[in-house]
Motif scaffolding. Structure first.
Motif, PDB file in Angstrom:
ATOM      1  N   ILE A   1     -10.035   9.141 -13.085  1.00 12.93           N
ATOM      2  CA  ILE A   1     -10.059  10.498 -12.529  1.00 12.93           C
ATOM      3  C   ILE A   1      -8.729  11.180 -12.855  1.00 12.93           C
ATOM      4  CG2 ILE A   1     -10.167  11.883 -10.408  1.00 12.93           C
ATOM      5  CD1 ILE A   1     -11.884   9.710  -9.182  1.00 12.93           C
ATOM      6  N   ASN A   2      -8.831  12.338 -13.451  1.00 14.18           N
ATOM      7  CA  ASN A   2      -7.649  13.125 -13.754  1.00 14.18           C
ATOM      8  C   ASN A   2      -7.557  14.232 -12.721  1.00 14.18           C
ATOM      9  OD1 ASN A   2      -5.500  14.494 -14.805  1.00 14.18           O
ATOM     10  ND2 ASN A   2      -6.592  15.269 -16.614  1.00 14.18           N
ATOM     11  N   VAL A   3      -6.579  14.136 -11.830  1.00 14.86           N
ATOM     12  CA  VAL A   3      -6.472  15.125 -10.765  1.00 14.86           C
ATOM     13  C   VAL A   3      -5.484  16.229 -11.085  1.00 14.86           C
ATOM     14  CG1 VAL A   3      -7.106  13.467  -8.994  1.00 14.86           C
ATOM     15  CG2 VAL A   3      -4.690  13.755  -9.570  1.00 14.86           C
TER      16      VAL A   3
ATOM     17  N   GLY B   1      -5.110  -3.942  -7.235  1.00 15.52           N
ATOM     18  CA  GLY B   1      -6.187  -4.293  -6.320  1.00 15.52           C
ATOM     19  C   GLY B   1      -6.297  -3.377  -5.124  1.00 15.52           C
ATOM     20  N   SER B   2      -5.393  -2.425  -5.013  1.00 18.70           N
ATOM     21  CA  SER B   2      -5.402  -1.515  -3.868  1.00 18.70           C
ATOM     22  C   SER B   2      -6.555  -0.516  -3.970  1.00 18.70           C
ATOM     23  CB  SER B   2      -4.081  -0.752  -3.794  1.00 18.70           C
ATOM     24  OG  SER B   2      -4.160   0.322  -2.881  1.00 18.70           O
ATOM     25  N   TRP B   3      -7.107  -0.143  -2.836  1.00 16.62           N
ATOM     26  CA  TRP B   3      -8.168   0.874  -2.815  1.00 16.62           C
ATOM     27  C   TRP B   3      -7.643   2.198  -3.345  1.00 16.62           C
ATOM     28  CZ3 TRP B   3      -7.753   5.494  -0.335  1.00 16.62           C
ATOM     29  CH2 TRP B   3      -6.795   5.612   0.674  1.00 16.62           C
ATOM     30  N   ILE B   4      -6.340   2.438  -3.181  1.00 16.16           N
ATOM     31  CA  ILE B   4      -5.761   3.705  -3.654  1.00 16.16           C
ATOM     32  C   ILE B   4      -5.786   3.764  -5.176  1.00 16.16           C
ATOM     33  CG2 ILE B   4      -3.729   5.207  -3.601  1.00 16.16           C
ATOM     34  CD1 ILE B   4      -2.884   3.756  -1.010  1.00 16.16           C
ATOM     35  N   SER B   5      -5.395   2.670  -5.821  1.00 17.71           N
ATOM     36  CA  SER B   5      -5.442   2.625  -7.285  1.00 17.71           C
ATOM     37  C   SER B   5      -6.869   2.772  -7.787  1.00 17.71           C
ATOM     38  CB  SER B   5      -4.847   1.306  -7.794  1.00 17.71           C
ATOM     39  OG  SER B   5      -3.484   1.202  -7.466  1.00 17.71           O
TER      40      SER B   5
ATOM     41  N   GLU C   1       0.841  -1.212   0.000  1.00 16.99           N
ATOM     42  CA  GLU C   1       0.000   0.000   0.000  1.00 16.99           C
ATOM     43  C   GLU C   1       0.868   1.251   0.000  1.00 16.99           C
ATOM     44  OE1 GLU C   1      -2.824  -0.262  -0.933  1.00 16.99           O
ATOM     45  OE2 GLU C   1      -4.242  -1.226   0.420  1.00 16.99           O
ATOM     46  N   ALA C   2       2.003   1.202   0.700  1.00 19.29           N
ATOM     47  CA  ALA C   2       2.927   2.335   0.686  1.00 19.29           C
ATOM     48  C   ALA C   2       3.471   2.551  -0.719  1.00 19.29           C
ATOM     49  CB  ALA C   2       4.073   2.080   1.672  1.00 19.29           C
ATOM     50  N   GLN C   3       3.820   1.453  -1.389  1.00 21.31           N
ATOM     51  CA  GLN C   3       4.335   1.558  -2.761  1.00 21.31           C
ATOM     52  C   GLN C   3       3.268   2.094  -3.714  1.00 21.31           C
ATOM     53  OE1 GLN C   3       5.662  -2.668  -2.778  1.00 21.31           O
ATOM     54  NE2 GLN C   3       7.565  -1.853  -3.677  1.00 21.31           N
ATOM     55  N   THR C   4       2.026   1.647  -3.518  1.00 18.43           N
ATOM     56  CA  THR C   4       0.932   2.100  -4.392  1.00 18.43           C
ATOM     57  C   THR C   4       0.666   3.583  -4.214  1.00 18.43           C
ATOM     58  OG1 THR C   4      -0.109  -0.082  -4.345  1.00 18.43           O
ATOM     59  CG2 THR C   4      -1.495   1.780  -4.971  1.00 18.43           C
ATOM     60  N   ALA C   5       0.635   4.043  -2.958  1.00 14.45           N
ATOM     61  CA  ALA C   5       0.406   5.465  -2.699  1.00 14.45           C
ATOM     62  C   ALA C   5       1.500   6.302  -3.347  1.00 14.45           C
ATOM     63  CB  ALA C   5       0.352   5.723  -1.199  1.00 14.45           C
TER      64      ALA C   5
END
Length: 285
Positions: free
Chosen positions: A282-284, A272-276, A235-239
């Protein structure tokens, strides 16, 4: 003889008592009649004239007197067209006097009584502005911020073409930024005390609900920090990966990259991460 006198005296007393009660009843009836007359009080001044008097006072900046005049019109002609116009003016003059609770009450009453009227857009704008003017600093309770956001959101949804919609959208962005700032403030509080789970919950709200605010970069970095401290490396890597993808030149991304490097890791997105999933479609930028 003495018994007769006492008996006569009693009869006299009872007669006086009855007379007193009769007088009292007459007095109550008179008071009731007076009260009814007051309730049925009317004015000879036409509704249009009262309304114009209120407008004149409002235009002269005599807001308190204008408010009284509009309230008078509402009292004498409660179901007239001029009562409707007066009500929105009561909201306006109270807002102009910084009497925000009174402005909110009048505007809410207007939207309740006349939901389909075009002036309901202005009433919602007054409600939103009144709450917006009362937004405190980020360290305090943000109830007024949430209420302002709700009023402006309803305005944009119901009256997207109104003249107030554009400013309402600007205020929506400002209120969302304030609410995100509050979540960040609380999240940092928990993070400093090594309460990583509580901190993640706060930063998660920013990522899910306030992605277009200026706090999103820091929120993603704080998730890297918190997950890394807990040993939840994926999750740290995904964020960090999401942060680098959307803000490659951000100092927050550089800090996240360096933090992962200390453990021999690099940014890598887990599909599969909630962050992804939170950033899909969505373009932020």
């Amino acid at each position: 003889m003495n018994d007769l006198r006492r008996h006569a005296s009693k009869r006299c007393f009872r007669g006086i008592a009855r007379a007193g009660m009769f007088v009292a009843l007459l007095g109550l009836a008179a008071c009731s009649s007076t009260s009814d007359d007051a309730d049925l009080a009317t004015t000879d001044i036409p509704a249009e004239e009262l309304y114009n008097q209120g407008l004149a006072l409002r235009n002269e900046g005599r807001f308190r007197e204008a408010s009284d005049k509009f309230a008078e019109l509402d009292r004498y002609y409660p179901y007239s067209e001029y009562a409707r116009k007066s009500l929105i003016n009561v909201a306006y003059v109270n807002y102009s006097r910084s009497k925000y609770p009174e402005a909110i009450n009048a505007a809410k009453r207007f939207t309740t009584l006349y939901p389909g009227n075009p002036d309901s857009a202005y009433a919602l704008y007054i409600i939103g502005q009144s709450y917006f003017k009362q937004i405190p600093d980020v360290t305090r309770d943000q109830q007024n911020t949430q209420r302002a956001l709700s009023a402006f959101g309803e305005l944009v949804q119901r009256f997207p073409d109104s003249e107030y919609a554009s400013d309402a959208e600007t205020k929506i962005r400002a209120t969302e930024d304030q609410l995100a700032g509050k979540e960040m403030e609380v999240g940092r509080y928990y993070l400093k005390r090594d309460n990583y789970v509580a901190a993640i919950n706060r930063f998660k709200l920013v990522v899910l609900n306030y992605q277009t605010t200026r706090h999103i970069e820091e929120a993603l970095f704080r998730l890297v920090e918190s997950y890394y401290a807990l040993g939840v490396i994926n999750e740290a890597q995904t964020a960090a990966a999401v942060l680098g993808h959307n803000y490659p030149d951000s100092q927050w991304y550089k800090d996240a990259y360096n933090l992962l490097q200390t453990g021999g890791y690099s940014p890598e997105s887990d599909g599969g991460s909630w962050i992804s999933n939170a950033f899909k479609g969505i373009n932020v930028l």
